[in-house]
Design an enzyme around this catalytic site. Sequence first.
Site, PDB file in Angstrom:
ATOM      1  N   HIS A 516       0.995  -1.386   0.239  1.00 61.96           N
ATOM      2  CA  HIS A 516      -0.048  -0.105  -0.001  1.00 61.96           C
ATOM      3  C   HIS A 516       0.775   1.162   0.149  1.00 61.96           C
ATOM      4  CE1 HIS A 516      -3.352  -2.590   2.129  1.00 61.96           C
ATOM      5  NE2 HIS A 516      -2.916  -3.075   0.824  1.00 61.96           N
ATOM      6  N   ASN A 517       1.885   1.374  -0.905  1.00 57.88           N
ATOM      7  CA  ASN A 517       2.668   2.524  -0.940  1.00 57.88           C
ATOM      8  C   ASN A 517       2.077   3.469  -1.715  1.00 57.88           C
ATOM      9  OD1 ASN A 517       3.784  -0.394  -1.274  1.00 57.88           O
ATOM     10  ND2 ASN A 517       5.760   0.767  -1.021  1.00 57.88           N
TER      11      ASN A 517
END
Lengths: 589, 232
Positions: A516-517
Amino acid sequence: MVQQLKPVDVVVVGLGWTGAIMARELTKAGLEVLAIERGPDRDAASSFALPSIRDELRYSIRQELMQDAKTDPVSFRHRPTDEALPIRRFGAFLPGDGVGGMGTHWNGNTFRFLPTDHRLKSHLTERYGAARIPDYMTIQDWDVSYDELEPHYAKFEAVCGVSGKAGNIRGAIQAGGNPFEGPRSGEYPNKPLTPSHANELFRKGAGDLGLHPFPAPASNSSAPYTNPEGAKLGGCQYCGHCDRFGCEADAKATPWSTLGPALTGEAKFRKLTQAYVSRVLYDKAAKRATGVRYIDVRSGETFDQPAEIVVLATWVFGNTRLLLNSGIGTPYDPKTGSGVVGKNYCYQIQPTCEVFFETEELNPFMGAGGLGMVVDDFNGDNFDHSNLNFFGGGYISLGSTNGRPINFRPTPPGTPRWGAKWKSETAKWYRRTASMLVEGTNYSSRANFLDLDPNYRNVFGDPLLRVTYNFTDNDRAMADWVLGKAAEIGRAMGATVVAPKPRKGDFNVTAYQSSHNSGGAIMGKSPADSVVNRYLQHWDAHNLFVVGASAFPQNAGYNPTAAAAALTYWAAQAIAGAYVKHPAPLVPA
Amino acid sequence: MLDRRSFILSVGTAALTNTSIAEAAPSATADTVAAPASGAPEALLTLTPKEAALLTALVDRLIPADDLSPSASQCGVVTYIDRQLAGAFGAGARLYLEGPFRPNAPAVFGYQSAMTPLQLVQAGAAELDDWSTAQRGKPIAALPAAELDPVLKDLEAGKITLGRVKATAFFEMLLQLTMEGFFADPIYGGNRDKAAWRMIGYPGLPATYAKAIRTHRGKRYEAEPKSIADFA
């Protein structure tokens, strides 16, 4: 020698969720679209057949569907003054490649962000005063409101056939859903998945504490479903092989399972695979992208592909690196705070809490990627932060995703990692353990950013993207506090052993946390604070659009796919509606 | 009957004292090391008999035989490791191997060795045997089982200094490969007779539980575990 190709209307770089959405929407608008994907072509029929797709070693451990770190990793350091080292094998996060990108091997969690997540800085300033926001915290508003995005969230959910239970329909709170969510225009397209036994234990425990448990919204279809694009999704078999795997039943919504059939029948659409885009061709004087340069990854031949519109849809790292390598926009400088490209790189902080039950049979191998029970009571600003030493929060979930035994081998704290005791504890607890997760927000920090590595290059000769990142004081305080709430739920569930695992020390690149960058090419109100405007249009090239989670100014306490996809639908609408008629900046600089 | 470990131990010791024994009869030794429980001979693809003997000694302490399961090597874990190291994984597939290298970087940076996994295991095995011979008077494969556990604990904690190989990097590679081999689908050579899956109650394939998740809520789901090979 660079070979020149015939111009096209639109080049879309990357064919994951955001690339597929752009390709579908822009071909619908009559534009000719070429999508260029660095990885191989993949679809369920040819690539994900039983029984070989149920191979934990090949797909989960050896990461067959992921970006190949040998050819193109990123480098990493904790502080701007440190030397970065390459992440030689991906671990904490797993970038995808191939048609479908990470959308092929995601779990399917399909959350909307909270209305306040979309205007975070304004909201916190209004409620707590500007002085409460730490100096290092470089948060800003999206400049796109939840209400503006709502139809696009709804559209994406319909495309994916999301299984879930609404908690707020046009302002009316719905029993059994998430009462904290923003107003929805309607119910989810599919009923919730069948909860696991562990999910039910969580629902009861959290409910007994007065919290508000609800089934996680999942792009794992609880029943056979035909989406508005005519794609048929199968019913989920709860096989426990979502994340890191393809779905042989097309029950998991992926870019290609949901939009592929429509794109395949579209004469104006072409896809080119095994082609690495190395540069956006940029006419600096004219402030215009003229196309892209790509390398055939098998032959090494280089091509220039001219285009009227260029869309970067390569995820967070690729989008940012393409801008930096192409010399478009000013790189961010953490010393001065000036420049914007690479700014506000964010991730999430995700502590876990395992719960061990002496007497419960949980059958952990029965699961689905998005199968889970969640409370949102401690997410975002859903609770009062007046007397707390942090902002943000996270949802707490008990997911029943899988019991694949190479990776899923829970033992209580203090158990050795090998030997006779390890073995007896593993045998005892395998079927009787579940894990809760805090999906913690990450509010941007001055010292966390992306730039080009001076020492390491990829197989194509380009500098690696360098990630400078560590958890902040805010992250750590928040995560410990919310993890305490998770442990309370564990005790309320009646677990024999409740084992919270806080995230301590420097960020660790080895153990999977999430993919979830976000950030690096963020949106905002002006060229001084952002790379793209509210339509994801580049401030320095009006025919260049940079889409996906790279545009998030900070990260919320949710899986980001739905927000990235909704934002992409919003941008596509602006291109197809306004931009094509008047190719010019959609927001004055 | 000589059990597998004792046999390998004796071969390993002999090979050390008289290399011509191993060289003269490599196929017999290899077949014995890799032989599955059923008795069908299998070749070693890349490990030497001496390396296989060392790994057998170590993995059987990581996963010892007891009433829950046979030992790691009895379940084919050394065969598994040999095959993995002989293939793409051993050669460094999906592993970025461009310098400069900082092999002593903190563990939070993950794999930072300049070696491929095959090179790392081979160098680590040789250096550990050198250490063992110097410190304990015998190579690893000749040490009694009770003396191996402290060696493994010291490797894990980085208390042993090898040569070019970082002790913890060697240990982590060994532990990871051992657990992979024990728990992976038997098609890869380990987890023979699905012993690991039986031990924990994992049913393997085909993994379609749309009905069972309802009918077995809170009740143990038991099934004869099935491998990919059972559907081929």
